[in-house]
Design a protein around this motif. Structure first.
Motif, PDB file in Angstrom:
ATOM      1  N   VAL A   1       0.828  -1.205   0.000  1.00 40.15           N
ATOM      2  CA  VAL A   1       0.000   0.000   0.000  1.00 40.15           C
ATOM      3  C   VAL A   1       0.858   1.250   0.000  1.00 40.15           C
ATOM      4  N   GLY A   2       2.126   1.109   0.391  1.00 46.05           N
ATOM      5  CA  GLY A   2       3.024   2.245   0.336  1.00 46.05           C
ATOM      6  C   GLY A   2       3.331   2.697  -1.084  1.00 46.05           C
ATOM      7  N   LEU A   3       2.997   1.871  -2.092  1.00 43.35           N
ATOM      8  CA  LEU A   3       3.189   2.268  -3.481  1.00 43.35           C
ATOM      9  C   LEU A   3       2.217   3.352  -3.897  1.00 43.35           C
ATOM     10  N   GLY A   4       1.149   3.537  -3.138  1.00 42.47           N
ATOM     11  CA  GLY A   4       0.099   4.479  -3.524  1.00 42.47           C
ATOM     12  C   GLY A   4      -0.991   3.753  -4.277  1.00 42.47           C
TER      13      GLY A   4
ATOM     14  N   ALA B   1      -9.349   3.951   5.818  1.00 41.66           N
ATOM     15  CA  ALA B   1      -8.891   2.641   6.281  1.00 41.66           C
ATOM     16  C   ALA B   1      -7.504   2.763   6.887  1.00 41.66           C
ATOM     17  N   PRO B   2      -7.262   2.124   8.016  1.00 45.86           N
ATOM     18  CA  PRO B   2      -5.926   2.158   8.595  1.00 45.86           C
ATOM     19  C   PRO B   2      -4.956   1.355   7.749  1.00 45.86           C
ATOM     20  N   THR B   3      -3.697   1.756   7.747  1.00 45.50           N
ATOM     21  CA  THR B   3      -2.680   1.013   7.024  1.00 45.50           C
ATOM     22  C   THR B   3      -2.368  -0.270   7.770  1.00 45.50           C
ATOM     23  N   PRO B   4      -2.452  -1.425   7.108  1.00 50.31           N
ATOM     24  CA  PRO B   4      -2.115  -2.679   7.789  1.00 50.31           C
ATOM     25  C   PRO B   4      -0.720  -2.608   8.375  1.00 50.31           C
ATOM     26  N   PRO B   5      -0.525  -3.165   9.551  1.00 49.86           N
ATOM     27  CA  PRO B   5       0.782  -3.036  10.194  1.00 49.86           C
ATOM     28  C   PRO B   5       1.918  -3.674   9.417  1.00 49.86           C
ATOM     29  N   HIS B   6       1.614  -4.642   8.529  1.00 48.57           N
ATOM     30  CA  HIS B   6       2.667  -5.325   7.786  1.00 48.57           C
ATOM     31  C   HIS B   6       2.826  -4.768   6.395  1.00 48.57           C
ATOM     32  N   ALA B   7       2.093  -3.688   6.088  1.00 52.32           N
ATOM     33  CA  ALA B   7       2.132  -3.158   4.741  1.00 52.32           C
ATOM     34  C   ALA B   7       2.607  -1.717   4.767  1.00 52.32           C
ATOM     35  N   GLY B   8       2.623  -1.116   3.574  1.00 58.16           N
ATOM     36  CA  GLY B   8       3.050   0.256   3.482  1.00 58.16           C
ATOM     37  C   GLY B   8       4.564   0.359   3.541  1.00 58.16           C
ATOM     38  N   PRO B   9       5.076   1.592   3.596  1.00 58.59           N
ATOM     39  CA  PRO B   9       6.520   1.754   3.681  1.00 58.59           C
ATOM     40  C   PRO B   9       7.064   0.991   4.877  1.00 58.59           C
ATOM     41  N   ALA B  10       8.219   0.371   4.717  1.00 60.61           N
ATOM     42  CA  ALA B  10       8.761  -0.453   5.780  1.00 60.61           C
ATOM     43  C   ALA B  10       9.148   0.361   6.995  1.00 60.61           C
ATOM     44  N   HIS B  11       9.415   1.651   6.824  1.00 58.23           N
ATOM     45  CA  HIS B  11       9.893   2.465   7.928  1.00 58.23           C
ATOM     46  C   HIS B  11       9.276   3.852   7.856  1.00 58.23           C
TER      47      HIS B  11
END
Length: 467
Positions: A195-198, A273-283
């Motif tokens: 999801v961090g890709l947009g 929607a909240p960002t899943p804890p295992h997704a999105g930018p790693a940091h």
């Protein structure tokens, strides 16, 4: 005799989606080459001819020549011709072989032109600028004729992309609130999705790969469309988990009815929607460099590494001492140093690595480099550093370490900093200890040597001060 090759984007099938520039380009073509692919629907030539009949003046003479050649890359299956991918899409592992083969086939077809036929055209569904393989076939043709002493002009005419039509049909914007838009294929979607890709736009997906994302990302919004711009246009939108069965059913029915499917879709994270804890930018990103205040103790100054600092990185990497303690003994090239320093800003913004240049406060000269990388478990930062030979033995490493470690604990979520060096690199260890690091132990055989052997690593740590 051939004089010009034109690659023309003709939209998604509706003559109304052909731009004025593209319509004028159509009227300039004497012979249209159609690459006869197993992946194309049976009416591929007829569909192109219908566009030309609707848009080219009646008194303009032209003809179509179907060219046969190799199948393309591993994205393709029978019936897969997605919008915007036209003549040469789906390139994959076999691309290096089939591009020259298509050049051969097209060159043979062009060799049969009549004397008055001087302009050859390729019609690309969607936007021609998204069809890299066709463009490379055309470049190959131009190069082929150049070696034979014939200069062939070639140009590209943009078209209405499937992404534009899809967004318009669903009445949405691409890149909502400034979010990036990532374009990919179904073959790559599951492996690279984050999801961090947009927003993720999928142009080639024979097997509707987004179905594999339902369990992990059920709340994604799906905006799907098939046969965009045609009377048979199909649209589905909604929460991925809620509509994926409907899309699969509609897709299957359409394929049975027409024998092929041309579709595309957009995936986006819902705004609430909240960002899943295992997704999105790693940091988390590091603090914005625009607000950066140089760190200094009066002897050394530390600031973020920039593209202009490549000579410092090159000098630190390519001296005898650095190569001795390095992993492969290979000197860094100037091109590699330029690339690494140019990438530093992007790495910083992504929160993966914060790279710094160490500056001699008295002279302003670059004295070394230092980095903090987020690696391993959450809250861990791994430190690396090196000093240019002219500035060694003056305590610059420990001074810079002290400044940067204080900044890390004050401005990031990192709880523990770690560093290490090969057994025998005593100077590196002394610098770490002077900066407050504690020797923790020996990691046996952890680091490679230039001769293929491995060295033990002496490890150190520094914890965030307790308030």
């Amino acid at each position: 005799m051939i004089k010009r090759i034109r690659v023309i984007g003709v939209g998604t099938g509706d003559p109304g989606h052909v731009t004025g520039e593209a319509a004028r380009a159509l009227a300039s073509v004497d012979v249209f080459l159609v690459l006869g692919l197993a992946a194309e629907p049976g009416d591929a030539v007829a569909a192109r001819r219908a566009l030309c009949d609707a848009l080219v003046p009646a008194d303009r003479r032209y003809r179509f020549v179907e060219v046969t050649g190799p199948r393309r890359g591993p994205d393709e299956e029978p019936g897969e011709t997605a919008y915007g991918e036209g003549e040469g899409a789906g390139a994959g592992a076999g691309e290096a072989g089939w591009v020259p083969a298509w050049v051969d086939a097209c060159a043979q077809a062009v060799g049969g032109l009549a004397d008055q036929e001087s302009t050859v055209g390729f019609l690309v569904w969607g936007d021609a600028v998204l069809d890299d393989p066709t463009l490379r076939v055309v470049d190959g043709l131009a190069e082929r004729f150049a070696t034979q002493g014939t200069t062939v002009e070639n140009d590209v005419v943009a078209g209405v992309s499937p992404a534009s039509v899809l967004a318009a049909r669903h009445r949405i914007s691409l890149g909502r609130n400034g979010a990036p838009v990532h374009i990919t294929t179904g073959r790559r979607l599951v492996d690279e999705f984050d999801v961090g890709l947009g927003e993720v736009l999928v142009l080639l997906d024979e097997h509707l790969a987004c179905a594999a994302l339902v369990d992990a990302f059920p709340d994604l919004e799906l905006f799907w469309g098939a046969y965009l711009g045609s009377p048979d246009e199909l649209l589905v939108r909604g929460r991925l988990a809620d509509v994926i069965d409907e899309v699969q059913r509609v897709r299957a029915e359409a394929r049975r009815r027409r024998g092929w499917i041309a579709d595309t879709y957009l995936l986006r994270q819902p705004g609430d929607a909240p960002t899943p804890p295992h997704a999105g930018p790693a940091h988390l990103p590091f603090p914005d460099v625009a607000t950066w205040e140089p760190l200094t103790d009066g002897v050394v100054t530390v600031r973020p590494l920039t593209a202009e600092d490549w000579p410092v990185l090159l000098a630190e990497s390519n001296n005898e001492e650095s190569l001795r303690w390095g992993f492969d003994g290979r000197p860094l090239t100037e091109a590699e140093a330029r690339h690494k320093t140019a990438e530093a800003g992007r790495e910083w913004r992504r929160g993966r690595v914060a790279r710094f240049v160490i500056v001699d406060a008295a002279s302003g000269a670059g004295a070394g480099v230092l980095m903090v990388a987020r690696m391993g478990p959450p809250g861990i930062g791994v430190v690396g550093y090196g000093i240019v030979p002219d500035f060694r033995g003056r305590g610059f490493t420990s001074r810079a370490l002290t400044l940067v470690c204080g900044w890390v604990f004050a401005h990031t979520d990192i709880q523990r900093l770690e560093l290490g060096h090969k057994v025998g690199n005593v100077a590196s260890g002394k610098a770490a200890e002077r900066a407050g690091f504690t020797r923790e132990g020996i990691l046996v055989g952890r680091l490679p040597n230039p001769d293929g052997t491995r060295s033990d690593e002496v490890s150190y740590f520094l914890l965030r001060p307790q308030s």
